[in-house]
Design a protein around this motif. Structure first.
Motif, short mmCIF file in Angstrom:
data_model
loop_
_atom_site.label_atom_id
_atom_site.label_comp_id
_atom_site.label_asym_id
_atom_site.label_seq_id
_atom_site.Cartn_x
_atom_site.Cartn_y
_atom_site.Cartn_z
N PRO A 1 0.82 -1.22 0.00
CA PRO A 1 0.00 0.00 0.00
C PRO A 1 0.85 1.27 0.00
N GLY A 2 0.52 2.17 -0.89
CA GLY A 2 1.26 3.42 -0.97
C GLY A 2 2.67 3.28 -1.49
N GLY A 3 3.01 2.10 -2.03
CA GLY A 3 4.37 1.88 -2.50
C GLY A 3 5.37 1.77 -1.37
N ALA A 4 4.91 1.43 -0.17
CA ALA A 4 5.81 1.31 0.98
C ALA A 4 6.86 0.24 0.71
N PRO A 5 8.11 0.46 1.13
CA PRO A 5 9.14 -0.56 0.91
C PRO A 5 8.96 -1.78 1.80
N ALA A 6 8.38 -1.61 2.98
CA ALA A 6 8.18 -2.73 3.90
C ALA A 6 7.18 -2.32 4.97
N LEU A 7 6.58 -3.31 5.61
CA LEU A 7 5.70 -3.05 6.75
C LEU A 7 5.72 -4.26 7.67
N VAL A 8 5.41 -4.01 8.95
CA VAL A 8 5.32 -5.06 9.96
C VAL A 8 3.93 -5.01 10.55
#
Length: 311
Positions: free
Chosen positions: A87-94
Motif C-alpha cells: 500500500p502506498g508503495g511502501a518498501p516494507a511493513l510489519v
C-alpha cells in the motif's frame, strides 16, 4: 605509428580536500572529481538480483506482475513475505502480529535495487510489531545498507503466487473503511495475469480485450539468448502458434524479456503446451555452437531493433 602495448595505470583518488572538486578525477574515469571519487560514486549494478534463487521471477515481480507474493526466509530463520507492491508503495511493513512484508516495486531506487530492498528489510527486521518501518531515504546515493543476498537464505527456492487482486494487503487485519476504499481503487488497476506452470518466469497478461501477451523473463546471458532467438527467427520458429506474433523484447535488471502477442480469447492455461514446445526449440538453438548464417545475422539485427531497456 603503433600505440604502445603498455597503458598507464590510473592514478589513485586523492584524499578529500586535496583537489579541486571541478577538476578531472585522477582515477582516470574522465569524470569530474565531485561526480566520481569525490561523491562516493559507484557504477550501477547490472544484475541486482543475481545470486538470488529465482532471479527471473524477482525481475518479473519488480517490473511485470501487478499482484503477487512469495515466502522468503532470512539467514537467521525469520519468515518474510515478498510482495510485488505494498500500500502506498511502501518498501516494507510489519503487521501487528509480527508478520513482515517486503515490497519489491519501490517508488524510488538507486543503482542497486538489491541494496535498497536489503536496507528496507533490515529496518523491518528491527521494527517492533505494528510499528511503521523507517528504512531512511530509499534510493539515496552511497547507501551502506545490506544487500538481499546478505540477508536471505539462498538455499530456499522462490515460489511465486499470483493473485487476482491486492486482497493480501489486508489479510488478518481489521481494516477500516478508508483502507477498504484504497484497496478497491488499487484492485481496479490490476491486469489479469497468470504465471504459466513449469516454464519459469513466463507470465501471461491481458491488458485489454483485443490482445494478450506472454512476457518471459529468461535467465540466459543476453548475447547467447539473442543468437538463439535469431536462429529461430530465421527458421520461422519464433512464434508460439497460429495467431501469435513475436513483438520484441526488453532488458530489465540485466535479463532479457521476450514478448509475444497472443489472441485475447485464448485462456492462459492453453499456452502451456506451446510454451513448452518453444522451450524445446530454444534449448536446441542455445546448444548450437557454429557462427550465425547471413540470414540469422539479419534476423539478429532485426531483433535488436525491437529491444528496449527498462530503467
Amino acid at each position: 605509428m603503433a600505440r604502445s602495448a603498455t597503458r598507464r595505470r590510473p592514478a589513485p583518488a586523492p584524499a578529500a580536500g586535496e583537489i579541486n572538486p571541478k577538476a578531472p578525477c585522477p582515477c582516470g574515469s574522465g569524470r569530474r572529481y565531485k561526480h566520481c571519487h569525490g561523491s562516493g560514486y559507484a557504477p550501477p549494478v547490472t544484475r541486482p538480483f543475481e545470486g538470488l534463487p529465482g532471479e527471473p521471477d524477482w525481475v518479473a515481480l519488480r517490473e511485470l506482475v501487478p499482484a503477487a507474493t512469495a515466502p522468503l526466509t532470512t539467514t537467521d530463520g525469520r519468515d518474510v513475505t515478498l510482495a510485488s507492491v505494498l500500500p502506498g508503495g511502501a518498501p516494507a511493513l510489519v503487521r501487528s502480529n509480527g508478520e513482515i512484508l517486503l515490497g519489491v516495486q519501490l517508488t524510488a531506487s538507486s543503482d542497486d535495487v538489491s541494496r535498497d530492498l536489503g536496507t528496507a528489510l533490515a529496518a523491518a527486521l528491527e521494527a517492533p510489531a505494528g510499528a511503521p518501518v523507517d528504512p531512511g531515504p530509499i534510493g539515496a546515493a552511497g547507501s551502506a545498507g545490506p544487500r538481499l543476498q546478505e540477508l536471505l537464505d539462498l538455499e530456499k527456492p522462490l515460489e511465486v503466487t499470483v493473485h487476482e487482486d491486492f486482497g493480501f494487503w489486508l489479510e488478518g487485519t481489521d481494516a477500516g473503511a478508508a483502507a477498504m476504499a484504497g484497496l478497491q481503487q488499487a484492485n481496479e488497476a490490476v491486469l489479469p495475469t497468470v504465471r504459466l506452470d513449469g516454464h519459469g518466469a513466463a507470465y501471461w497478461v491481458r491488458p485489454g480485450s483485443e490482445r494478450a501477451h506472454l512476457r518471459w523473463v529468461r535467465p540466459e546471458a543476453e548475447e547467447s539468448l539473442l543468437d538463439a532467438l535469431a536462429r529461430l527467427s530465421a527458421a520461422d520458429e519464433l512464434v508460439l502458434g497460429e495467431g501469435t506474433r513475436y513483438a520484441g523484447a526488453f532488458r530489465a535488471h540485466g535479463l532479457v524479456v521476450p514478448v509475444w502477442d497472443l489472441p485475447a480469447d485464448t485462456p492462459a492455461e492453453e499456452w502451456n503446451a506451446p510454451a513448452g514446445e518453444f522451450a524445446g526449440r530454444l534449448e536446441q538453438a542455445l546448444a548450437a555452437s557454429g557462427p550465425l548464417s547471413a540470414d540469422e545475422r539479419r534476423a539478429r539485427a532485426g531483433l535488436l531493433s525491437r529491444q528496449v531497456t527498462l530503467r
